[in-house]
Design a protein around this motif. Structure first.
Motif, PDB file in Angstrom:
ATOM      1  N   GLN A 126       0.834  -1.186   0.000  1.00 17.64           N
ATOM      2  CA  GLN A 126       0.000   0.000   0.000  1.00 17.64           C
ATOM      3  C   GLN A 126       0.877   1.247   0.000  1.00 17.64           C
ATOM      4  O   GLN A 126       1.969   1.250   0.561  1.00 17.64           O
ATOM      5  CB  GLN A 126      -0.893   0.059   1.247  1.00 17.64           C
ATOM      6  CG  GLN A 126      -2.009  -0.959   1.258  1.00 17.64           C
ATOM      7  CD  GLN A 126      -2.950  -0.743   2.432  1.00 17.64           C
ATOM      8  OE1 GLN A 126      -3.017  -1.571   3.341  1.00 17.64           O
ATOM      9  NE2 GLN A 126      -3.689   0.343   2.408  1.00 17.64           N
ATOM     10  N   TRP A 144      -3.456   3.750  -2.737  1.00 16.37           N
ATOM     11  CA  TRP A 144      -3.203   2.726  -3.748  1.00 16.37           C
ATOM     12  C   TRP A 144      -2.884   1.395  -3.084  1.00 16.37           C
ATOM     13  O   TRP A 144      -2.246   1.357  -2.021  1.00 16.37           O
ATOM     14  CB  TRP A 144      -2.039   3.181  -4.630  1.00 16.37           C
ATOM     15  CG  TRP A 144      -1.588   2.167  -5.631  1.00 16.37           C
ATOM     16  CD1 TRP A 144      -2.163   1.878  -6.827  1.00 16.37           C
ATOM     17  CD2 TRP A 144      -0.461   1.299  -5.515  1.00 16.37           C
ATOM     18  NE1 TRP A 144      -1.460   0.892  -7.471  1.00 16.37           N
ATOM     19  CE2 TRP A 144      -0.417   0.521  -6.693  1.00 16.37           C
ATOM     20  CE3 TRP A 144       0.517   1.100  -4.530  1.00 16.37           C
ATOM     21  CZ2 TRP A 144       0.562  -0.443  -6.918  1.00 16.37           C
ATOM     22  CZ3 TRP A 144       1.495   0.144  -4.746  1.00 16.37           C
ATOM     23  CH2 TRP A 144       1.506  -0.620  -5.927  1.00 16.37           C
ATOM     24  N   CYS A 145      -3.330   0.315  -3.718  1.00 12.58           N
ATOM     25  CA  CYS A 145      -3.101  -1.018  -3.182  1.00 12.58           C
ATOM     26  C   CYS A 145      -2.721  -1.986  -4.298  1.00 12.58           C
ATOM     27  O   CYS A 145      -3.367  -2.024  -5.345  1.00 12.58           O
ATOM     28  CB  CYS A 145      -4.355  -1.537  -2.472  1.00 12.58           C
ATOM     29  SG  CYS A 145      -4.234  -3.261  -1.903  1.00 12.58           S
ATOM     30  N   TRP A 177     -11.099  -3.204   0.862  1.00 10.97           N
ATOM     31  CA  TRP A 177     -10.683  -1.965   1.515  1.00 10.97           C
ATOM     32  C   TRP A 177     -11.416  -1.876   2.852  1.00 10.97           C
ATOM     33  O   TRP A 177     -12.647  -2.010   2.912  1.00 10.97           O
ATOM     34  CB  TRP A 177     -11.026  -0.732   0.679  1.00 10.97           C
ATOM     35  CG  TRP A 177     -10.085  -0.475  -0.458  1.00 10.97           C
ATOM     36  CD1 TRP A 177     -10.307  -0.712  -1.786  1.00 10.97           C
ATOM     37  CD2 TRP A 177      -8.777   0.118  -0.376  1.00 10.97           C
ATOM     38  NE1 TRP A 177      -9.218  -0.327  -2.529  1.00 10.97           N
ATOM     39  CE2 TRP A 177      -8.262   0.197  -1.697  1.00 10.97           C
ATOM     40  CE3 TRP A 177      -7.987   0.604   0.669  1.00 10.97           C
ATOM     41  CZ2 TRP A 177      -7.013   0.727  -1.986  1.00 10.97           C
ATOM     42  CZ3 TRP A 177      -6.743   1.119   0.379  1.00 10.97           C
ATOM     43  CH2 TRP A 177      -6.263   1.187  -0.928  1.00 10.97           C
ATOM     44  N   CYS A 222      -5.868  -2.265   3.128  1.00 11.57           N
ATOM     45  CA  CYS A 222      -6.220  -3.075   1.969  1.00 11.57           C
ATOM     46  C   CYS A 222      -5.893  -4.531   2.316  1.00 11.57           C
ATOM     47  O   CYS A 222      -4.911  -4.805   3.016  1.00 11.57           O
ATOM     48  CB  CYS A 222      -5.425  -2.622   0.751  1.00 11.57           C
ATOM     49  SG  CYS A 222      -5.735  -3.582  -0.755  1.00 11.57           S
ATOM     50  N   GLY A 263      -2.487  -5.447   4.065  1.00 12.04           N
ATOM     51  CA  GLY A 263      -1.366  -4.566   3.818  1.00 12.04           C
ATOM     52  C   GLY A 263      -1.053  -3.757   5.067  1.00 12.04           C
ATOM     53  O   GLY A 263      -1.763  -3.860   6.068  1.00 12.04           O
ATOM     54  N   THR A 285      -2.644   2.766   5.260  1.00 10.17           N
ATOM     55  CA  THR A 285      -2.310   4.184   5.094  1.00 10.17           C
ATOM     56  C   THR A 285      -2.975   4.936   6.231  1.00 10.17           C
ATOM     57  O   THR A 285      -4.191   4.873   6.388  1.00 10.17           O
ATOM     58  CB  THR A 285      -2.835   4.737   3.749  1.00 10.17           C
ATOM     59  OG1 THR A 285      -2.203   4.065   2.660  1.00 10.17           O
ATOM     60  CG2 THR A 285      -2.569   6.234   3.655  1.00 10.17           C
TER      61      THR A 285
END
Lengths: 117, 116
Positions: free
Chosen positions: A6, A22-23, A34, A92, A109, A112
């Motif tokens: 990510q 972004w993933c 998500w 993600c 992930g 963020t």
């Protein structure tokens, strides 16, 4: 194998500004998720993709949030405009979904961390 | 919809002691129950999971038990070590082949602190 990637890892923006995450899922994983994780809470699903199709977006605030997964691989999540309450960690996850089993493990992930000022 | 409650919210144990975290779920059709460990600032990682057709599963110092009648499941960590300190999340899912609602519902987490 490489895990879910990510970017960015951290993002600080002012309210009313747009932001995008972004993933890149694990190679070969057909399902992408998500999640939003508020401080001290468990992850909450925002949207789930099977390949390029969004099959569950019931928890996505569609007035300001949007997502896409072009070509069924990478995905982006966008918020426009951001609000103070959007501050959270956006995670993600991906999995290999097989219809013959009920235990498609989700791999997360690093997330963020979004701060909206 | 499904609701998952998790207790306790914080748990402090001495190194070497056992730790138990409990979760209850509301949807009796839920059939998959994973546990995730999340260290500070890091991603949730699956540590163990159990399906509804099994009552107990063990992996070294970690075990999970499931009581379908009472709709609760528990994580047991024996011989705790300082590196076990983290937030632990339970989750539940009702799997329907091809269904659009195959999503995990997470508990609110338990902060485990293992004191050396």
């Amino acid at each position: 194998e490489a895990g879910v990637v990510q970017s960015p890892r951290y993002k600080i923006i002012e309210k009313k500004q747009p932001v995008a995450f972004w993933c890149n899922p694990i190679s070969g994983h057909n399902t992408l998720y998500w999640y939003r994780q508020n401080l001290g809470q468990g992850p909450e699903l925002l949207i789930r993709y099977e390949n390029e199709e969004a099959v569950d977006d019931s928890q996505l605030p569609k007035d300001r949030f949007s997502a896409e997964r072009l070509k069924g691989v990478d995905s982006t999540l966008k918020i426009q405009p951001a609000e103070l309450g959007d501050s959270a960690v956006y995670l993600c996850a991906s999995s290999l979904t097989r219809t013959s089993t009920s235990t498609d493990t989700q791999y997360f992930g690093p997330g963020t961390r979004l701060t909206v000022l | 919809g499904e609701n998952v409650e998790q207790h306790p919210s914080t748990l402090s144990v001495q190194e070497g002691d056992s730790a138990v975290i409990k979760c209850t779920y509301s949807d009796s059709a839920s059939n998959y129950f994973p546990w995730y460990k999340q260290e500070l600032g890091k991603r949730p990682q699956l540590i163990i999971d159990i399906r509804s057709n099994v009552g107990e599963k063990k992996d070294q110092r970690i075990a999970v038990t499931l009581n379908k009648t009472a709709k609760h499941f528990s994580l047991h960590i024996t011989e705790t070590q300082p590196e076990d300190s983290a937030v632990y999340f339970c989750a539940a899912r009702k799997y329907i082949p091809g269904g659009a609602t195959n999503k995990l519902i997470f508990g609110t987490g338990t902060l485990l602190a293992v004191q050396p």
